[in-house]
Design a protein around this motif. Structure first.
Motif, PDB file in Angstrom:
ATOM      1  N   VAL A  65     -15.931  50.809 -25.816  1.00 46.57           N
ATOM      2  CA  VAL A  65     -14.749  50.220 -25.173  1.00 46.57           C
ATOM      3  C   VAL A  65     -14.081  51.332 -24.375  1.00 46.57           C
ATOM      4  O   VAL A  65     -13.747  52.384 -24.930  1.00 46.57           O
ATOM      5  CB  VAL A  65     -13.755  49.649 -26.200  1.00 46.57           C
ATOM      6  CG1 VAL A  65     -12.626  48.909 -25.483  1.00 46.57           C
ATOM      7  CG2 VAL A  65     -14.456  48.723 -27.179  1.00 46.57           C
ATOM      8  N   ASP A  66     -13.914  51.118 -23.071  1.00 48.06           N
ATOM      9  CA  ASP A  66     -13.352  52.181 -22.241  1.00 48.06           C
ATOM     10  C   ASP A  66     -11.833  52.082 -22.176  1.00 48.06           C
ATOM     11  O   ASP A  66     -11.203  51.238 -22.835  1.00 48.06           O
ATOM     12  CB  ASP A  66     -13.983  52.185 -20.853  1.00 48.06           C
ATOM     13  CG  ASP A  66     -13.508  51.050 -19.946  1.00 48.06           C
ATOM     14  OD1 ASP A  66     -12.686  50.204 -20.387  1.00 48.06           O
ATOM     15  OD2 ASP A  66     -13.954  51.005 -18.779  1.00 48.06           O
ATOM     16  N   VAL A  67     -11.219  52.947 -21.391  1.00 50.55           N
ATOM     17  CA  VAL A  67      -9.761  53.046 -21.339  1.00 50.55           C
ATOM     18  C   VAL A  67      -9.108  51.792 -20.781  1.00 50.55           C
ATOM     19  O   VAL A  67      -7.922  51.541 -21.018  1.00 50.55           O
ATOM     20  CB  VAL A  67      -9.358  54.300 -20.521  1.00 50.55           C
ATOM     21  CG1 VAL A  67      -9.648  54.082 -19.033  1.00 50.55           C
ATOM     22  CG2 VAL A  67      -7.901  54.675 -20.763  1.00 50.55           C
ATOM     23  N   ASN A  68      -9.878  50.974 -20.083  1.00 51.93           N
ATOM     24  CA  ASN A  68      -9.360  49.712 -19.547  1.00 51.93           C
ATOM     25  C   ASN A  68      -9.656  48.527 -20.449  1.00 51.93           C
ATOM     26  O   ASN A  68      -9.394  47.380 -20.080  1.00 51.93           O
ATOM     27  CB  ASN A  68      -9.944  49.465 -18.149  1.00 51.93           C
ATOM     28  CG  ASN A  68      -9.535  50.547 -17.161  1.00 51.93           C
ATOM     29  OD1 ASN A  68      -8.362  50.875 -17.047  1.00 51.93           O
ATOM     30  ND2 ASN A  68     -10.514  51.111 -16.457  1.00 51.93           N
ATOM     31  N   GLY A  69     -10.212  48.809 -21.630  1.00 52.01           N
ATOM     32  CA  GLY A  69     -10.500  47.738 -22.580  1.00 52.01           C
ATOM     33  C   GLY A  69     -11.791  46.997 -22.294  1.00 52.01           C
ATOM     34  O   GLY A  69     -12.034  45.944 -22.878  1.00 52.01           O
ATOM     35  N   ARG A  70     -12.637  47.520 -21.431  1.00 50.64           N
ATOM     36  CA  ARG A  70     -13.896  46.866 -21.103  1.00 50.64           C
ATOM     37  C   ARG A  70     -14.977  47.240 -22.118  1.00 50.64           C
ATOM     38  O   ARG A  70     -15.049  48.384 -22.557  1.00 50.64           O
ATOM     39  CB  ARG A  70     -14.364  47.264 -19.703  1.00 50.64           C
ATOM     40  CG  ARG A  70     -13.429  46.851 -18.583  1.00 50.64           C
ATOM     41  CD  ARG A  70     -13.967  47.338 -17.247  1.00 50.64           C
ATOM     42  NE  ARG A  70     -14.103  48.786 -17.219  1.00 50.64           N
ATOM     43  CZ  ARG A  70     -14.662  49.470 -16.225  1.00 50.64           C
ATOM     44  NH1 ARG A  70     -15.168  48.819 -15.184  1.00 50.64           N
ATOM     45  NH2 ARG A  70     -14.740  50.793 -16.280  1.00 50.64           N
ATOM     46  N   PHE A  71     -15.827  46.262 -22.437  1.00 54.23           N
ATOM     47  CA  PHE A  71     -16.968  46.510 -23.313  1.00 54.23           C
ATOM     48  C   PHE A  71     -18.166  46.896 -22.443  1.00 54.23           C
ATOM     49  O   PHE A  71     -18.561  46.141 -21.548  1.00 54.23           O
ATOM     50  CB  PHE A  71     -17.298  45.267 -24.145  1.00 54.23           C
ATOM     51  CG  PHE A  71     -16.246  44.925 -25.151  1.00 54.23           C
ATOM     52  CD1 PHE A  71     -16.217  45.549 -26.386  1.00 54.23           C
ATOM     53  CD2 PHE A  71     -15.266  43.985 -24.869  1.00 54.23           C
ATOM     54  CE1 PHE A  71     -15.248  45.238 -27.325  1.00 54.23           C
ATOM     55  CE2 PHE A  71     -14.288  43.669 -25.792  1.00 54.23           C
ATOM     56  CZ  PHE A  71     -14.269  44.300 -27.023  1.00 54.23           C
ATOM     57  N   LEU A  72     -18.740  48.063 -22.708  1.00 52.26           N
ATOM     58  CA  LEU A  72     -19.812  48.589 -21.880  1.00 52.26           C
ATOM     59  C   LEU A  72     -21.024  48.964 -22.729  1.00 52.26           C
ATOM     60  O   LEU A  72     -20.876  49.392 -23.873  1.00 52.26           O
ATOM     61  CB  LEU A  72     -19.342  49.839 -21.121  1.00 52.26           C
ATOM     62  CG  LEU A  72     -18.070  49.725 -20.276  1.00 52.26           C
ATOM     63  CD1 LEU A  72     -17.671  51.098 -19.738  1.00 52.26           C
ATOM     64  CD2 LEU A  72     -18.268  48.735 -19.138  1.00 52.26           C
ATOM     65  N   ASP A  73     -22.215  48.817 -22.149  1.00 54.79           N
ATOM     66  CA  ASP A  73     -23.413  49.376 -22.748  1.00 54.79           C
ATOM     67  C   ASP A  73     -23.960  50.441 -21.810  1.00 54.79           C
ATOM     68  O   ASP A  73     -23.334  50.779 -20.801  1.00 54.79           O
ATOM     69  CB  ASP A  73     -24.451  48.290 -23.049  1.00 54.79           C
ATOM     70  CG  ASP A  73     -24.918  47.550 -21.794  1.00 54.79           C
ATOM     71  OD1 ASP A  73     -24.565  47.971 -20.661  1.00 54.79           O
ATOM     72  OD2 ASP A  73     -25.641  46.543 -21.940  1.00 54.79           O
ATOM     73  N   ARG A  74     -25.121  50.968 -22.121  1.00 53.83           N
ATOM     74  CA  ARG A  74     -25.654  52.073 -21.316  1.00 53.83           C
ATOM     75  C   ARG A  74     -25.800  51.677 -19.849  1.00 53.83           C
ATOM     76  O   ARG A  74     -25.455  52.450 -18.954  1.00 53.83           O
ATOM     77  CB  ARG A  74     -26.990  52.538 -21.881  1.00 53.83           C
ATOM     78  CG  ARG A  74     -27.622  53.694 -21.119  1.00 53.83           C
ATOM     79  CD  ARG A  74     -28.865  54.215 -21.822  1.00 53.83           C
ATOM     80  NE  ARG A  74     -29.448  55.359 -21.126  1.00 53.83           N
ATOM     81  CZ  ARG A  74     -30.454  56.101 -21.594  1.00 53.83           C
ATOM     82  NH1 ARG A  74     -30.991  55.797 -22.778  1.00 53.83           N
ATOM     83  NH2 ARG A  74     -30.922  57.124 -20.897  1.00 53.83           N
ATOM     84  N   ALA A  75     -26.304  50.480 -19.628  1.00 53.12           N
ATOM     85  CA  ALA A  75     -26.529  50.046 -18.252  1.00 53.12           C
ATOM     86  C   ALA A  75     -25.223  49.927 -17.475  1.00 53.12           C
ATOM     87  O   ALA A  75     -25.127  50.356 -16.327  1.00 53.12           O
ATOM     88  CB  ALA A  75     -27.286  48.718 -18.242  1.00 53.12           C
ATOM     89  N   SER A  76     -24.189  49.363 -18.105  1.00 57.94           N
ATOM     90  CA  SER A  76     -22.932  49.130 -17.386  1.00 57.94           C
ATOM     91  C   SER A  76     -22.033  50.361 -17.344  1.00 57.94           C
ATOM     92  O   SER A  76     -21.228  50.510 -16.425  1.00 57.94           O
ATOM     93  CB  SER A  76     -22.179  47.950 -18.002  1.00 57.94           C
ATOM     94  OG  SER A  76     -21.970  48.143 -19.391  1.00 57.94           O
ATOM     95  N   MET A  77     -22.160  51.272 -18.299  1.00 54.61           N
ATOM     96  CA  MET A  77     -21.336  52.487 -18.266  1.00 54.61           C
ATOM     97  C   MET A  77     -21.922  53.546 -17.341  1.00 54.61           C
ATOM     98  O   MET A  77     -21.206  54.417 -16.849  1.00 54.61           O
ATOM     99  CB  MET A  77     -21.149  53.059 -19.681  1.00 54.61           C
ATOM    100  CG  MET A  77     -22.338  53.796 -20.255  1.00 54.61           C
ATOM    101  SD  MET A  77     -22.020  54.557 -21.881  1.00 54.61           S
ATOM    102  CE  MET A  77     -21.918  53.128 -22.951  1.00 54.61           C
ATOM    103  N   GLY A  78     -23.235  53.502 -17.117  1.00 53.97           N
ATOM    104  CA  GLY A  78     -23.879  54.484 -16.263  1.00 53.97           C
ATOM    105  C   GLY A  78     -24.377  55.687 -17.049  1.00 53.97           C
ATOM    106  O   GLY A  78     -23.903  55.989 -18.150  1.00 53.97           O
ATOM    107  N   GLU A  79     -25.327  56.384 -16.474  1.00 56.18           N
ATOM    108  CA  GLU A  79     -25.978  57.484 -17.175  1.00 56.18           C
ATOM    109  C   GLU A  79     -25.059  58.673 -17.429  1.00 56.18           C
ATOM    110  O   GLU A  79     -25.210  59.373 -18.426  1.00 56.18           O
ATOM    111  CB  GLU A  79     -27.223  57.935 -16.413  1.00 56.18           C
ATOM    112  CG  GLU A  79     -28.384  56.957 -16.515  1.00 56.18           C
ATOM    113  CD  GLU A  79     -28.795  56.706 -17.963  1.00 56.18           C
ATOM    114  OE1 GLU A  79     -29.112  57.673 -18.670  1.00 56.18           O
ATOM    115  OE2 GLU A  79     -28.776  55.526 -18.383  1.00 56.18           O
ATOM    116  N   ASP A  80     -24.097  58.925 -16.531  1.00 57.74           N
ATOM    117  CA  ASP A  80     -23.200  60.069 -16.740  1.00 57.74           C
ATOM    118  C   ASP A  80     -22.343  59.888 -17.991  1.00 57.74           C
ATOM    119  O   ASP A  80     -22.198  60.806 -18.798  1.00 57.74           O
ATOM    120  CB  ASP A  80     -22.294  60.278 -15.520  1.00 57.74           C
ATOM    121  CG  ASP A  80     -22.985  61.029 -14.403  1.00 57.74           C
ATOM    122  OD1 ASP A  80     -24.068  61.600 -14.654  1.00 57.74           O
ATOM    123  OD2 ASP A  80     -22.452  61.052 -13.282  1.00 57.74           O
TER     124      ASP A  80
END
Length: 533
Positions: free
Chosen positions: A206-221
């Protein structure tokens, strides 16, 4: 009239009592935000603990593993949120941002400096221990592990389904997965399979904006950053997808103790010549401490405990050690064979025959006050150097040294592959440690200074550019006040933990958390803006 008056009196008394039990306004505002955002299907109110709750202290203390941070003067959180659902984490981030309340994220509580549950500014704890499901697929040789799980639970769940699969991570069964994985995760199979982070293939965050992310959506960095750079600087990781590794059906362990009078200096010297060059299947942990001399009343001596682990049988272990490290004097009777899961139990010094279910116990068996520091050794210490170190340890009495071997597969991985940079060129990782039972700041200062004293004494023998292991968090390396000098303060500890990877971590941090919401005393800083320089 008397009945009416009595009724009014009772009403006012109940009202006054209910008001007195309400949390302070700042807590109530933040809690109100949490409750307002709570999904009807997953109510959050039962997961919130205020200081006024009867269970607050037990919830707070149940995952404090360093008694230095469980004293009356230790700062306490305004509330503890024991998240029961992923939506609770999303709400916690959004509400904490809105109300300017600092978040501390705790999974197992083994943070050596207590930064996952202590702060000098108003804060709350997001406790992840309820989110600890582990789903193992032997067919695919993977598992999804929620960060509230412990290392012991991970091992147990894998072994439930296979006796020839394991995972290369730490050995203390009560360590929480969240912090351990995200900081590196060094263990007894590191020389064969690398670190935990070298075997993580996906994550949910869960990022600072409250979004749920996986590897593909968060990006490799960002995925790179949370696998070795300390995830609590970038978001709240919910789960890691790990790649299982193959292990023999039986493995072997040995334990050998030697004192200074038993040719210890030559033995340790010989070990440091070869320990990083042995086959990847072998791992020898060495603990050096000060004990009472059994031959001289009132005197102290040095003891070394050599604990060996081999991905093979006793015969193979015995032959390998006596060929490459004959100075140890290993006997075949020193070696024992176990299934892989039994070996984890035995490695933790439980008696042979202890049921493997002990790995499911989330209560740490021996809590103490403690201080830890770390180092890396690139060249063997000369014999005279070892003698002087042992002499210094006897003078200090309390501190101990631990050597964890490198080499093997660790030397084949690029230092930039993950944020964890300590790869080729290291003979051993060094842990300095002091444990004590007394309470109070005076005792703490005394024993902490003993640890610092030994660390400083080791300066001539270690790398000039001393490194440090993030999972052995050490505030002596520097503190970040998260103000205008945040980046400069961050380099003090950041370079030691991450070396050349530090600025890449800062770049990722600046992009994904530009307002530095996820912060603590040793978090990754953001680059300063032009106007603040």
């Amino acid at each position: 009239m008397k009945i009416v008056g009595l009724a009014i009196f009772l009403f006012l008394s109940i009202l006054a009592l209910s008001v007195s039990r309400q949390p302070e306004s700042s807590e109530s505002t933040f809690a109100g935000c949490l409750i307002r955002r709570s999904e009807p299907s997953y109510p959050i109110s039962s997961a919130i603990y205020f200081p006024s709750n009867s269970s607050y202290s037990s919830v707070l203390e149940s995952y404090i593993r360093n008694l230095r941070f469980n004293e009356s003067n230790t700062p306490k959180p305004q509330l503890i949120l024991t998240a029961l659902h992923e939506s609770h984490i999303q709400s916690a981030i959004i509400c904490a941002k809105y109300h300017g309340l600092q978040m501390r994220i705790r999974s197992g509580g083994h943070d050596f400096e207590g930064s996952s549950y202590v702060s000098d500014v108003p804060f709350f704890i997001l406790d992840m221990f309820n989110l600890r499901s582990i789903n193992v697929s032997i067919e695919d040789e993977i598992a999804w592990v929620e960060v509230g799980a412990t290392v012991g639970e991970v091992y147990y769940k894998i072994a439930e389904k296979s006796n020839i699969h394991g995972f290369p991570t730490g050995t203390c069964p009560t360590v929480g997965v969240g912090g351990h994985f995200s900081g590196g995760g060094y263990g007894i199979m590191a020389r064969k399979y690398g670190l935990s982070i070298d075997n993580i293939i996906d994550a949910r965050l869960v990022d600072v904006n409250g979004r749920f992310l996986d590897r593909a959506s968060m990006g490799e960095d960002l995925f790179w950053a949370i696998t070795g750079g300390g995830a609590s600087s970038f978001g709240v990781v919910l789960a890691y997808k790990i790649k299982l590794v193959r292990v023999p059906s039986m493995v072997a362990i040995f334990t050998v103790e030697r004192t200074y009078e038993q040719n210890l200096t030559d033995t340790v010297y010989s070990l440091l010549q070869i320990v990083d060059k042995l086959d990847g299947e072998i791992f020898i942990k060495t603990t050096i401490d000060v004990v009472n001399d059994s031959h001289r009343v009132g005197k102290k001596t040095i003891r070394a405990t050599f604990l060996g682990y081999f991905l093979g049988d006793s015969t193979g272990l015995f032959s390998l050690i006596n060929l490459r490290f004959p100075e140890l004097g290993l006997k075949i009777t020193d070696c024992t064979e176990h299934t892989w899961i039994e070996s984890i139990v035995r490695w933790n010094n439980f008696p042979i025959g202890t049921p493997v279910e002990v790995l499911l116990n989330r209560v740490h068996p021996n809590l103490q006050h403690l201080k830890r520091k770390s180092d890396y050794l690139k060249k063997p210490i000369p014999k005279q150097g070892l003698k002087s170190i042992f002499k210094k340890m006897i003078k200090l009495e309390n501190p101990l040294l631990k050597f964890f071997p490198y080499g093997g597969f660790m030397s084949e991985i690029s230092p930039s592959e993950k944020p964890f940079p300590h790869r080729a060129g290291n003979i051993v990782k060094i842990e300095y440690g002091t444990n004590w039972d007394e309470n109070g700041i005076e005792a703490a200062n005394h024993y902490i200074n003993l640890t610092r004293n030994l660390y400083n004494y080791m300066t001539p023998f270690v790398s000039k550019s001393r490194g440090a292991y993030l999972n052995y968090k050490d505030f002596d390396l520097g503190i970040n006040h998260n103000g205008q000098k945040s980046y400069i303060e961050g380099t003090a500890y950041g370079i030691k933990y991450f070396k050349d990877n530090f600025n890449r971590l800062v770049q990722v941090k600046t992009r994904v958390d530009p307002e530095n919401f996820f912060r603590n005393e040793q978090s990754i800083p953001i680059f300063p803006s032009i106007g603040s320089q």
